[in-house]
Design a protein around this motif. Structure first.
Motif, PDB file in Angstrom:
ATOM      1  N   THR A 248      -3.609  -7.705  -2.809  1.00 22.75           N
ATOM      2  CA  THR A 248      -2.943  -7.516  -1.514  1.00 22.75           C
ATOM      3  C   THR A 248      -3.755  -8.164  -0.409  1.00 22.75           C
ATOM      4  O   THR A 248      -3.199  -8.798   0.495  1.00 22.75           O
ATOM      5  N   SER A 249      -5.064  -8.052  -0.481  1.00 22.22           N
ATOM      6  CA  SER A 249      -5.930  -8.698   0.510  1.00 22.22           C
ATOM      7  C   SER A 249      -5.749 -10.215   0.477  1.00 22.22           C
ATOM      8  O   SER A 249      -5.719 -10.872   1.525  1.00 22.22           O
ATOM      9  N   ARG A 250      -5.609 -10.775  -0.716  1.00 18.07           N
ATOM     10  CA  ARG A 250      -5.382 -12.225  -0.843  1.00 18.07           C
ATOM     11  C   ARG A 250      -4.036 -12.625  -0.246  1.00 18.07           C
ATOM     12  O   ARG A 250      -3.913 -13.677   0.392  1.00 18.07           O
TER      13      ARG A 250
ATOM     14  N   GLU B  72       0.874  -1.161   0.000  1.00 11.23           N
ATOM     15  CA  GLU B  72       0.000   0.000   0.000  1.00 11.23           C
ATOM     16  C   GLU B  72       0.909   1.208   0.000  1.00 11.23           C
ATOM     17  O   GLU B  72       1.939   1.221   0.679  1.00 11.23           O
TER      18      GLU B  72
ATOM     19  N   ILE C 267      -2.532 -11.070   2.207  1.00  9.64           N
ATOM     20  CA  ILE C 267      -2.728 -10.999   3.652  1.00  9.64           C
ATOM     21  C   ILE C 267      -3.415 -12.264   4.152  1.00  9.64           C
ATOM     22  O   ILE C 267      -3.036 -12.834   5.180  1.00  9.64           O
ATOM     23  N   THR C 268      -4.413 -12.742   3.414  1.00 10.91           N
ATOM     24  CA  THR C 268      -5.118 -13.964   3.804  1.00 10.91           C
ATOM     25  C   THR C 268      -4.177 -15.167   3.794  1.00 10.91           C
ATOM     26  O   THR C 268      -4.177 -15.966   4.742  1.00 10.91           O
TER      27      THR C 268
ATOM     28  N   LYS D 140      -5.468  -3.647  -4.500  1.00 12.74           N
ATOM     29  CA  LYS D 140      -6.055  -3.878  -3.177  1.00 12.74           C
ATOM     30  C   LYS D 140      -6.599  -5.303  -3.012  1.00 12.74           C
ATOM     31  O   LYS D 140      -6.436  -5.915  -1.966  1.00 12.74           O
ATOM     32  N   ASN D 141      -7.252  -5.823  -4.042  1.00 10.87           N
ATOM     33  CA  ASN D 141      -7.801  -7.186  -3.950  1.00 10.87           C
ATOM     34  C   ASN D 141      -6.700  -8.234  -3.851  1.00 10.87           C
ATOM     35  O   ASN D 141      -6.791  -9.172  -3.063  1.00 10.87           O
TER      36      ASN D 141
END
Length: 102
Positions: free
Chosen positions: A60-62, A24, A64-65, A57-58
């Motif tokens: 990066t969210s994956r 980010e 993080i998961t 963002k999507n």
């Protein structure tokens, strides 16, 4: 990645010889340039790895998961079977790079 100027948050997962990094950024006018800066810094320090960096963002969210799932599962044990998640993530990062040309 967190030391690169403009990066406000970074998360990374290493699998085999692949490093996947979600970033980010703030105060940086071009996130694609920021991605290249992060990739360059990692490649200078981690030779022999394939580095994949995204500011999406999507994605990066994956990342993080996946990182969270590697740390612990619902029973508090580490999760080891992540190869297919990583392969899909790397494929999707590649698609975001080529999307403007499709």
């Amino acid at each position: 990645a967190n030391d690169v100027p403009g990066v406000t948050r970074a998360v990374a997962v290493v699998h085999g010889n692949d490093i996947v990094v979600g970033i980010e950024g703030k105060g940086h006018k071009n996130l694609k340039t920021l991605e290249k800066d992060v990739k360059g810094k990692i490649l200078r320090h981690e030779k022999g790895f394939k580095v994949h960096v995204t500011s999406d963002k999507n994605l990066t969210s994956r990342i993080i998961t996946i990182h969270t799932n590697l740390t612990t599962d619902t029973t508090g044990h580490p999760v080891r079977a992540m190869g297919s998640d990583m392969a899909a993530l790397i494929r999707d990062i590649g698609r975001t790079v080529t999307a403007p040309f499709r």
